[in-house]
Write an enzyme that holds these catalytic residues in place. Structure first.
Site, PDB file in Angstrom:
ATOM      1  N   CYS A  74      24.020  69.182  71.128  1.00 53.65           N
ATOM      2  CA  CYS A  74      23.739  70.567  71.517  1.00 53.65           C
ATOM      3  C   CYS A  74      24.735  71.426  70.737  1.00 53.65           C
ATOM      4  O   CYS A  74      25.089  71.058  69.614  1.00 53.65           O
ATOM      5  CB  CYS A  74      23.851  70.752  73.032  1.00 53.65           C
ATOM      6  N   HIS A  75      25.172  72.538  71.286  1.00 54.38           N
ATOM      7  CA  HIS A  75      26.112  73.375  70.525  1.00 54.38           C
ATOM      8  C   HIS A  75      27.545  72.857  70.650  1.00 54.38           C
ATOM      9  O   HIS A  75      28.229  72.644  69.648  1.00 54.38           O
ATOM     10  CB  HIS A  75      26.047  74.824  70.996  1.00 54.38           C
ATOM     11  N   GLY A  97      28.374  70.064  72.650  1.00 53.46           N
ATOM     12  CA  GLY A  97      28.401  68.622  72.861  1.00 53.46           C
ATOM     13  C   GLY A  97      29.008  68.193  74.177  1.00 53.46           C
ATOM     14  O   GLY A  97      29.494  67.059  74.299  1.00 53.46           O
ATOM     15  N   VAL A  98      28.956  69.060  75.198  1.00 52.69           N
ATOM     16  CA  VAL A  98      29.579  68.703  76.474  1.00 52.69           C
ATOM     17  C   VAL A  98      28.640  68.792  77.674  1.00 52.69           C
ATOM     18  O   VAL A  98      28.944  68.235  78.730  1.00 52.69           O
ATOM     19  CB  VAL A  98      30.822  69.585  76.761  1.00 52.69           C
ATOM     20  N   SER A  99      27.504  69.464  77.558  1.00 52.51           N
ATOM     21  CA  SER A  99      26.644  69.641  78.728  1.00 52.51           C
ATOM     22  C   SER A  99      25.204  69.212  78.468  1.00 52.51           C
ATOM     23  O   SER A  99      24.739  68.202  78.996  1.00 52.51           O
ATOM     24  CB  SER A  99      26.683  71.097  79.204  1.00 52.51           C
ATOM     25  N   ARG A 100      24.479  69.956  77.640  1.00 51.12           N
ATOM     26  CA  ARG A 100      23.067  69.653  77.428  1.00 51.12           C
ATOM     27  C   ARG A 100      22.852  68.276  76.812  1.00 51.12           C
ATOM     28  O   ARG A 100      22.054  67.471  77.319  1.00 51.12           O
ATOM     29  CB  ARG A 100      22.428  70.736  76.544  1.00 51.12           C
TER      30      ARG A 100
END
EC number: 3.1.3.16
Length: 339
Positions: free
Chosen positions: A114-115, A117-120
């Site tokens: 994702c942007h 790299g920690v949630s989506r």
């Protein structure tokens, strides 16, 4: 980015060999051939090729590779999603898991990003390892945080992953869990509900000529008109009784169950086709029998509290003392018989 060192005092130094993670731009390897990262991981497509990554799943507001970008042989999937609790990621999980599984079965290394790299991207990778290894949400989260300590899915994705687990690691649109989730998503998107998607409504039982095997119908106690089927009931765990009425719970509930609620005086159901004209353009109101206009219950898109104390959002509430339960048994000639 790794670069070859220049000569030093006339002696050339050979560039160190790049690992897949470093070449892919700070991506981490979660499983052999499965990488997790942020936008930096796809900034230079050439680095992906050097790392042997030939499949990329982007979960972001924009695709990582516009038309014509990337490199020959690269397979990509773009899932549009913002990192917000209200984002519907659940509906995309089956497609994401299938993409990762197919790529790995072909021997491809896969990057999910994702942007930040920690949630989506973390949520998608969690869904994959939950399904493939039959892990609980908590166990999968522990594994991800071991290899990527900064991983932190937002509370909306956490709830959706727990629903994914409850549905048996697949998006089952016939599940009471998914039906309640879909209703809540519609409520969030449509403060003025003038146009409801047709798939939101259960089929009116009077439009089906033949009953299903061992089907249970609920009929108006006054005129006997068929109103809904047992499969339309959205179960919930019992609340704590009168003490639960001290405050109203409006947050999304992760305590859905398919079991029965003995102390509840109402059924909470999915909308049925005969309700459509009543629901459009208003946030709450009465539910009347479409044949005799007897009062059956009420609805509220913002939610109602069950007699057991559990808060249900949105709520389509039918009082048990206004309907009769009828079990339909199959008989010869494809007819049905009331028990």
């Amino acid at each position: 980015m790794l670069e070859a060192q220049g000569s030093n005092h006339g002696c050339e130094r050979q560039a160190p060999t790049a690992s897949p993670a470093s070449s892919a731009g700070h991506a981490v390897e979660v499983r052999p051939g499965l990488y997790l990262g942020g936008a930096a991981a796809v900034a230079e497509p050439g680095h992906l090729r050097e790392a042997g990554i030939t499949a990329v799943l982007t979960v972001d507001s924009e695709p990582a590779f516009p038309a014509g970008a990337g490199f020959e042989g690269l397979r990509s999937l773009f899932v549009p999603a913002l990192d917000k609790p209200e984002t519907d990621l659940l509906s995309h999980l089956d497609r994401c898991v299938a993409f990762i599984g197919q790529a790995r079965s072909e021997g491809r290394a896969v990057l999910v990003h994702c942007h930040a790299g920690v949630s989506r991207s973390v949520a998608v990778v969690m869904a994959f390892i939950m399904k493939t290894d039959q892990l609980t949400f908590e166990k999968a989260y522990d594994i991800l945080r071991t290899v990527k300590p900064e991983a932190k899915v937002n509370e909306g994705f956490e709830w959706q992953l727990k629903l994914y687990e409850a549905m048996g690691y697949e998006v089952d649109t016939s599940s009471a869990f998914y039906k309640q989730y879909r209703l809540q998503k519609v409520t969030e998107k449509c403060p003025k509900l003038w146009n409801l998607p047709q798939e939101l409504f259960a089929v009116d039982p009077t439009t089906i000529s033949q009953g299903l095997k061992d089907d249970i119908l609920y009929k108006c106690r006054k005129c006997r008109r068929s109103l809904f089927r047992h499969s339309s009931i959205l179960g919930h765990s019992e609340g704590s009784g009168p003490i639960a009425f001290a405050h109203k719970r409006t947050a999304p509930s992760s305590v859905l169950t398919t079991g029965s609620q003995a102390q509840c005086t109402s059924y909470f159901i999915e909308p049925v086709q005969w309700m459509e004209s009543t629901l459009l353009g208003v946030m709450d109101g009465q539910l009347l029998c479409p044949k005799c206009s007897a009062k059956l219950g009420s609805f509220n898109w913002y939610g109602e509290q069950c007699s057991c104390g559990r808060w249900i959002t949105p709520a389509f509430q039918i009082h048990k003392n206004r309907v009769d339960e009828m079990k339909m048994l199959p008989v010869l000639g494809s007819q049905t018989k009331k028990l």
